[in-house]
Enzyme design. Structure first.
Site, mmCIF file in Angstrom:
data_model
loop_
_atom_site.group_PDB
_atom_site.id
_atom_site.type_symbol
_atom_site.label_atom_id
_atom_site.label_comp_id
_atom_site.label_asym_id
_atom_site.label_seq_id
_atom_site.Cartn_x
_atom_site.Cartn_y
_atom_site.Cartn_z
ATOM 1 N N GLU A 73 0.812 -1.228 0.000
ATOM 2 C CA GLU A 73 0.000 0.000 0.000
ATOM 3 C C GLU A 73 0.844 1.276 0.000
ATOM 4 O O GLU A 73 0.394 2.330 0.460
ATOM 5 C CB GLU A 73 -0.946 0.007 1.207
ATOM 6 C CG GLU A 73 -1.877 -1.194 1.299
ATOM 7 C CD GLU A 73 -2.952 -1.253 0.219
ATOM 8 O OE1 GLU A 73 -2.795 -0.610 -0.838
ATOM 9 O OE2 GLU A 73 -3.945 -1.965 0.447
ATOM 10 N N HIS A 92 -3.052 2.864 8.341
ATOM 11 C CA HIS A 92 -4.158 2.192 7.637
ATOM 12 C C HIS A 92 -4.521 0.938 8.409
ATOM 13 O O HIS A 92 -3.650 0.117 8.718
ATOM 14 C CB HIS A 92 -3.743 1.829 6.210
ATOM 15 C CG HIS A 92 -4.668 0.849 5.551
ATOM 16 N ND1 HIS A 92 -6.026 1.095 5.397
ATOM 17 C CD2 HIS A 92 -4.459 -0.387 5.027
ATOM 18 C CE1 HIS A 92 -6.588 0.054 4.803
ATOM 19 N NE2 HIS A 92 -5.656 -0.861 4.568
ATOM 20 N N HIS A 94 -7.836 -2.181 9.179
ATOM 21 C CA HIS A 94 -9.106 -2.798 8.777
ATOM 22 C C HIS A 94 -9.973 -2.912 10.032
ATOM 23 O O HIS A 94 -10.671 -3.905 10.204
ATOM 24 C CB HIS A 94 -8.876 -4.184 8.170
ATOM 25 C CG HIS A 94 -7.989 -4.207 6.964
ATOM 26 N ND1 HIS A 94 -7.514 -5.377 6.418
ATOM 27 C CD2 HIS A 94 -7.497 -3.207 6.193
ATOM 28 C CE1 HIS A 94 -6.761 -5.096 5.356
ATOM 29 N NE2 HIS A 94 -6.727 -3.775 5.202
ATOM 30 N N TYR A 119 -14.220 14.340 20.673
ATOM 31 C CA TYR A 119 -12.893 13.827 20.312
ATOM 32 C C TYR A 119 -12.825 13.308 18.889
ATOM 33 O O TYR A 119 -11.771 13.360 18.257
ATOM 34 C CB TYR A 119 -12.391 12.797 21.343
ATOM 35 C CG TYR A 119 -11.565 13.507 22.381
ATOM 36 C CD1 TYR A 119 -12.179 14.369 23.289
ATOM 37 C CD2 TYR A 119 -10.186 13.399 22.401
ATOM 38 C CE1 TYR A 119 -11.427 15.086 24.199
ATOM 39 C CE2 TYR A 119 -9.431 14.116 23.309
ATOM 40 C CZ TYR A 119 -10.052 14.955 24.214
ATOM 41 O OH TYR A 119 -9.310 15.673 25.100
ATOM 42 N N HIS A 160 -13.042 -1.649 2.511
ATOM 43 C CA HIS A 160 -11.645 -1.964 2.838
ATOM 44 C C HIS A 160 -11.279 -1.458 4.242
ATOM 45 O O HIS A 160 -10.999 -2.254 5.125
ATOM 46 C CB HIS A 160 -10.740 -1.387 1.745
ATOM 47 C CG HIS A 160 -9.297 -1.751 1.877
ATOM 48 N ND1 HIS A 160 -8.377 -1.538 0.879
ATOM 49 C CD2 HIS A 160 -8.597 -2.295 2.900
ATOM 50 C CE1 HIS A 160 -7.186 -1.964 1.268
ATOM 51 N NE2 HIS A 160 -7.293 -2.423 2.499
HETATM 52 P P1 13P Z 1 0.512 -5.252 3.415
HETATM 53 O O1 13P Z 1 0.744 -6.520 4.197
HETATM 54 O O2 13P Z 1 1.167 -5.292 2.043
HETATM 55 O O3 13P Z 1 0.905 -4.040 4.232
HETATM 56 O O4 13P Z 1 -1.046 -5.132 3.146
HETATM 57 C C1 13P Z 1 -1.948 -5.252 4.221
HETATM 58 C C2 13P Z 1 -3.169 -4.435 4.019
HETATM 59 O O5 13P Z 1 -3.725 -3.943 4.987
HETATM 60 C C3 13P Z 1 -3.686 -4.243 2.651
HETATM 61 O O6 13P Z 1 -4.612 -3.208 2.635
#
Ligand code: 13P
Length: 210
Positions: A73, A92, A94, A119, A160
């Site tokens: 990424e 980033h 998930h 906050y 995502h």
């Molecule tokens: P990477 O392991 O390449 O960092 O990817 C993980 C991820 O969160 C993809 O969006």
């Protein structure tokens, strides 16, 4: 903070996020701006088990200099770090609730989470643009994220997850945590007629803490 200290902090904060369930498996990646380039978590690494010495180092043009192969990424992080020269780090994740909102929200939407708490407004701000779905690692996402990040500290990638920036690594982690909490509250309160902060209250927070 020098590079060695930032590497150690990156591993410690990654471990903390993982231990508290903000990231599972090898999901998520983090970048940090350095005077001579960037640090980036390696691809397929677990945020809970980062080795400071093996964290990838990138040149100012984001090419790989040393350490393990960087996250797929890189384009996502480059999009934000070039759009926001004041950003020292990008996280980033998930994380479950923010990703749930990313599955519900319409791409193009700017405020998929209401300003329920101070906050969230203070750490993330007024806007949380929703970027259309791209396959993880697809360089085509860079342009959309770059444009949206000029006016927002964080964006949501449809189906995502969140991409959050901060002045420092600690700031970016705190903002990612606030975003996840706000998403959880928004989902808990969906349909319950919750009271949001008023536009004047949001303005007051941003004028005071923004
Ligand atoms: P990477 O392991 O390449 O960092 O990817 C993980 C991820 O969160 C993809 O969006």
């Amino acid at each position: 903070m020098d590079e060695a200290a930032l590497r150690a902090q990156l591993a410690a904060l990654g471990g903390s996020l993982f231990a508290r369930g903000y990231s599972v498996g090898t999901a998520g990646n983090i970048s940090v701006r350095l005077p001579d380039g960037f640090l980036m978590t390696p691809t397929n690494s677990c945020l809970g088990r980062l080795d400071p010495a093996r964290i990838s180092k990138l040149a100012p043009d984001f090419s790989h200099v040393s350490g393990d192969k960087p996250s797929k990424e890189v384009f996502m992080h480059r999009a934000v770090l070039t759009a926001r020269p004041d950003a020292g780090a990008v996280v980033h994740l998930h994380s479950t609730h923010a990703t749930a909102i990313a599955c519900l929200a319409e791409p193009g939407e700017f405020a998929p989470i209401p300003p329920l708490t101070p906050y969230f407004v203070m750490r993330v701000g007024r806007f949380l643009p929703v970027i259309r779905y791209y396959r993880p690692g697809d360089g085509a996402m860079e342009k959309d994220i770059h444009e949206a990040a000029k006016g927002a500290k964080a964006v949501l990638l449809a189906n995502h997850g969140p991409v959050v920036s901060g002045r420092t690594l600690e700031d970016a982690v705190h903002a990612a945590e606030e975003l996840e909490e706000a998403a959880r509250l928004a989902l808990l309160l969906r349909g319950a007629g919750a009271r949001s902060l008023t536009p004047a209250q949001v303005d007051d927070l941003l004028n005071t803490f923004g």
